[in-house]
Motif scaffolding. Structure first.
Motif, PDB file in Angstrom:
ATOM      1  N   LEU A 145       0.856  -1.181   0.000  1.00 51.05           N
ATOM      2  CA  LEU A 145       0.000   0.000   0.000  1.00 51.05           C
ATOM      3  C   LEU A 145       0.896   1.235   0.000  1.00 51.05           C
ATOM      4  N   LYS A 146       0.593   2.181  -0.878  1.00 51.37           N
ATOM      5  CA  LYS A 146       1.341   3.442  -0.898  1.00 51.37           C
ATOM      6  C   LYS A 146       0.456   4.546  -0.339  1.00 51.37           C
ATOM      7  N   SER A 147       1.000   5.304   0.603  1.00 46.97           N
ATOM      8  CA  SER A 147       0.260   6.379   1.256  1.00 46.97           C
ATOM      9  C   SER A 147       0.976   7.702   0.998  1.00 46.97           C
ATOM     10  N   ILE A 148       0.232   8.686   0.498  1.00 51.38           N
ATOM     11  CA  ILE A 148       0.796  10.001   0.179  1.00 51.38           C
ATOM     12  C   ILE A 148       0.092  11.039   1.032  1.00 51.38           C
ATOM     13  N   GLY A 149       0.861  11.786   1.812  1.00 47.25           N
ATOM     14  CA  GLY A 149       0.289  12.789   2.689  1.00 47.25           C
ATOM     15  C   GLY A 149       0.135  14.132   2.000  1.00 47.25           C
ATOM     16  N   HIS A 150      -1.060  14.709   2.108  1.00 50.46           N
ATOM     17  CA  HIS A 150      -1.343  16.052   1.603  1.00 50.46           C
ATOM     18  C   HIS A 150      -1.890  16.871   2.769  1.00 50.46           C
ATOM     19  N   GLN A 151      -1.910  18.193   2.599  1.00 45.29           N
ATOM     20  CA  GLN A 151      -2.624  19.019   3.573  1.00 45.29           C
ATOM     21  C   GLN A 151      -4.043  19.200   3.059  1.00 45.29           C
ATOM     22  N   TRP A 152      -5.082  18.651   3.694  1.00 43.20           N
ATOM     23  CA  TRP A 152      -5.042  17.896   4.935  1.00 43.20           C
ATOM     24  C   TRP A 152      -5.815  16.608   4.721  1.00 43.20           C
ATOM     25  N   TYR A 153      -5.260  15.715   3.922  1.00 41.56           N
ATOM     26  CA  TYR A 153      -5.886  14.421   3.634  1.00 41.56           C
ATOM     27  C   TYR A 153      -4.800  13.465   3.154  1.00 41.56           C
ATOM     28  N   TRP A 154      -5.180  12.187   3.045  1.00 43.72           N
ATOM     29  CA  TRP A 154      -4.255  11.152   2.577  1.00 43.72           C
ATOM     30  C   TRP A 154      -4.725  10.616   1.229  1.00 43.72           C
ATOM     31  N   SER A 155      -3.772  10.238   0.389  1.00 42.64           N
ATOM     32  CA  SER A 155      -4.064   9.516  -0.853  1.00 42.64           C
ATOM     33  C   SER A 155      -3.453   8.124  -0.753  1.00 42.64           C
ATOM     34  N   TYR A 156      -4.168   7.131  -1.297  1.00 43.91           N
ATOM     35  CA  TYR A 156      -3.705   5.746  -1.214  1.00 43.91           C
ATOM     36  C   TYR A 156      -3.681   5.116  -2.601  1.00 43.91           C
ATOM     37  N   GLU A 157      -2.697   4.243  -2.799  1.00 41.70           N
ATOM     38  CA  GLU A 157      -2.559   3.519  -4.059  1.00 41.70           C
ATOM     39  C   GLU A 157      -2.298   2.044  -3.765  1.00 41.70           C
ATOM     40  N   TYR A 158      -3.137   1.173  -4.358  1.00 44.18           N
ATOM     41  CA  TYR A 158      -2.907  -0.273  -4.308  1.00 44.18           C
ATOM     42  C   TYR A 158      -2.217  -0.647  -5.616  1.00 44.18           C
ATOM     43  N   SER A 159      -0.913  -0.510  -5.661  1.00 39.46           N
ATOM     44  CA  SER A 159      -0.193  -0.702  -6.921  1.00 39.46           C
ATOM     45  C   SER A 159      -0.180  -2.158  -7.378  1.00 39.46           C
ATOM     46  N   ASP A 160      -0.481  -3.107  -6.479  1.00 46.66           N
ATOM     47  CA  ASP A 160      -0.503  -4.529  -6.870  1.00 46.66           C
ATOM     48  C   ASP A 160      -1.763  -4.899  -7.637  1.00 46.66           C
TER      49      ASP A 160
END
Length: 226
Positions: free
Chosen positions: A97-112
């Motif tokens: 799982l890839k998690s990217i932090g932004h102000q003020w929320y998170w983005s997620y990527e299931y690259s598999d």
């Protein structure tokens, strides 16, 4: 998650958090023993009337109070180092799982899985359901399988964030231009709450994280529907 008047740590949901709780109790026991011993000695000094005007030095007692603290520190250092290596170990993850932090929320990527991507925002108080948790619930939860090794890659798009789930014993800093990784293993189903634990802006406390731990067949069904 934490409840009212909860003085201890949260109930663990992973083997790593169990080890962290064991180390916490181990270190706390040593601290209590030191506190009781020093408190007893300081208390007894008030009632000590003995004076030895010929006592100029005491090499034996000086050796004892130099060597004994060093030995006590070793009893804390070795379990701590063992735990640090355990936390950094990556054991053939089943899901990344890839998690990217932004102000003020998170983005997620299931690259598999065909690059499933979504943003996760906090639900405002006026839109919260009656069974929701204020400042903790999100509109899109992270769905992950239990009893599987999970690897998480954490980064940030603007400033430093920190992806933290206390029940899993996970805290990873997300730094712009850098990709940090860690792993965890959830041994029971449930909802696990966390927040950004870095001072990354005016509303830095409003970046909640919610993991939904489900059996593997439910996770496969969720992936298929997305």
């Amino acid at each position: 998650m934490s409840t009212w008047a909860n003085l201890g740590l949260q109930d663990s949901a992973s083997p790593l958090m169990e080890q962290l709780i064991f180390f916490h109790d181990h270190a706390l026991l040593i601290l209590v023993m030191i506190t009781v011993l020093v408190g007893y000695l300081m208390f007894m000094l008030f009632f000590n009337n003995y004076v030895n005007r010929f006592l100029l030095h005491g090499q034996l007692i000086e050796m004892i109070w130099t060597i004994l603290p060093a030995i006590i520190l070793l009893f804390i250092a070795f379990p701590s180092l063992r735990l640090l290596y355990l936390l950094d170990e990556i054991n053939e993850p089943s899901v990344t799982l890839k998690s990217i932090g932004h102000q003020w929320y998170w983005s997620y990527e299931y690259s598999d899985f065909n690059n499933i991507e979504f943003d996760s925002y906090m639900i405002p108080t006026n839109e919260l359901s009656t069974d929701g948790f204020r400042l903790l619930d999100v509109d899109n939860r992270i769905v992950l399988p239990m009893n599987s090794q999970i690897r998480i890659l954490v980064t940030a798009a603007d400033v430093i964030h920190s992806w933290t789930i206390p029940a899993l014993g996970v805290k990873v800093d997300g730094t712009p231009g850098r990709l940090n990784q860690t792993n965890f293993f959830m041994n029971r189903p449930g909802l696990f709450y966390g927040q950004c634990s870095e001072i990354c802006g005016a509303n830095h406390s409003f970046m909640p994280i919610v993991i939904e731990s489900v059996p593997t067949n439910y996770f496969i069904k969720w992936i298929s529907n997305n």
